[in-house]
Write an enzyme that holds these catalytic residues in place. Sequence first.
Site, short mmCIF file in Angstrom:
data_model
loop_
_atom_site.label_atom_id
_atom_site.label_comp_id
_atom_site.label_asym_id
_atom_site.label_seq_id
_atom_site.Cartn_x
_atom_site.Cartn_y
_atom_site.Cartn_z
N GLU A 80 0.83 -1.21 0.00
CA GLU A 80 0.00 0.00 0.00
C GLU A 80 0.87 1.26 0.00
OE1 GLU A 80 -3.09 -0.08 -1.13
OE2 GLU A 80 -3.69 -1.38 0.53
N ASP A 121 2.98 2.30 -4.87
CA ASP A 121 2.96 2.21 -6.34
C ASP A 121 3.62 3.42 -6.99
OD1 ASP A 121 0.76 3.76 -5.52
OD2 ASP A 121 -0.60 2.95 -7.03
N SER A 181 -25.74 7.47 -16.85
CA SER A 181 -25.45 6.26 -16.07
C SER A 181 -26.69 5.80 -15.32
CB SER A 181 -24.31 6.51 -15.09
OG SER A 181 -24.80 7.19 -13.96
N GLY A 212 -16.88 4.88 -2.94
CA GLY A 212 -16.45 5.37 -1.63
C GLY A 212 -16.02 4.27 -0.68
N GLY A 269 -13.37 2.39 -1.13
CA GLY A 269 -11.94 2.12 -1.30
C GLY A 269 -11.69 0.91 -2.18
N GLU A 274 -6.54 10.48 -14.56
CA GLU A 274 -6.85 10.77 -13.14
C GLU A 274 -5.89 11.84 -12.58
OE1 GLU A 274 -8.29 7.49 -11.00
OE2 GLU A 274 -8.13 8.48 -9.06
N ASP A 279 -4.22 0.80 -9.27
CA ASP A 279 -5.64 0.50 -9.45
C ASP A 279 -5.99 0.28 -10.92
OD1 ASP A 279 -5.54 1.07 -6.76
OD2 ASP A 279 -6.51 3.01 -6.92
#
Length: 375
Positions: free
Chosen positions: A31, A34, A65, A116, A118, A154, A166
């Site tokens: 964690e 990266d 959506s 939300g 994670g 992002e 991710d």
Amino acid sequence: MSSISSNFEKVYGHSPHICASAPGRVNLIGEHIDFSEGFVLPFAISDCTDVAIARTNENVIKIASVQRNSEVISVAISDISPNLKGDWERYVLGVIWSLGITTGLEIFIDGKVPVGAGLSSSAALEASVATALNSLFSLGHDLPTLARLCQKAENDYVGMPCGIMDQSVSLMAEKGSALLLDCRDLTTKNISFDVASHGLELLIIDTQVHHALVDGGYAERRGSCDSVVNKLKKISMRHLSLDELFSKRSEITETEFLRAHHAVTEIQRVLDAVIALEKNDFVELGNLINASHNSLRDDYTVSCPELDCAVDASLAAGALGARMVGGGFGGSAIALVKAQNVESTKMGIEKAFQDKGYKAPRFFTSLPSQGARTL
Ligand code: GLA
């Protein structure tokens, strides 16, 4: 016809030209390393974001959506820029921007990765759109390139300075395996993760909290890591040994030391976890998962009371290991639990949350699933 395709048709009145799907993720271990050229070991969960897209002759991108009642948002192609304000659709526009698409599009999305929690719903959205566009326009990008383009969307369009984990796992994961990703060059190795046949389950605990620190806290810690690398004249944390970190402690601030201590030890824990998994040594894997949590809580300080509570209650109920996952300050934790103890572990966590007056947590489990694909 797939449901994403028929939903598209209900909104736009004709069939889409391409449909794709991409999963969210959990991270077994590795964690906040990266962006430091570290190794990470995530796997794709079975929840996916589906997208359907058609090309049009208009100079407009239309996006709708399921989660926003199919309301269509229209953006002129000439307006697409990182400065354009907006909401969740910025992730979609960011990918269109980073892939250099300048053709009109109609897009319909069904995001089934819990938001939300994670579990990387944003990477799933980016990867599904990128996979669809790569195929629709025959762009020929390989998966590492697509991952980098999603990260660019992002980082530079949405403005979140995330790493590459991710997007990579959402695009490259294989069913049944965790993905050992070398974040330096995006090479991968599939590590079989078949806990079920060893009588175990990986419980995902969504704390349902999202603390305000999330974005600023992430960037601040990333900044500390960059600062250590600069001060110690290293290319990345990957090039820093624990001995060297201790011997050069006086050259950095105490906070920087703690952040770097997490990074250097976490990179080693990932490599040790792979060895443990290859030997089916789940006790050792549990120990490494626990050590990762302690490091994130004490050195990197990205945990929060609800995550610590989920971890402590899991361990009290007999879990082999438990830790927070993802960016932190809320979201989810994982616990490696004996299958026969899953229900009692959930009850123990629920009770601990209740006793502290926290919102009730949500539970998921997922086997390692397939990465993005066209439908
Ligand atoms: C978020 C980021 C990832 C990674 C994790 C922490 O999920 O998007 O790039 O840094 O946090 O490991």
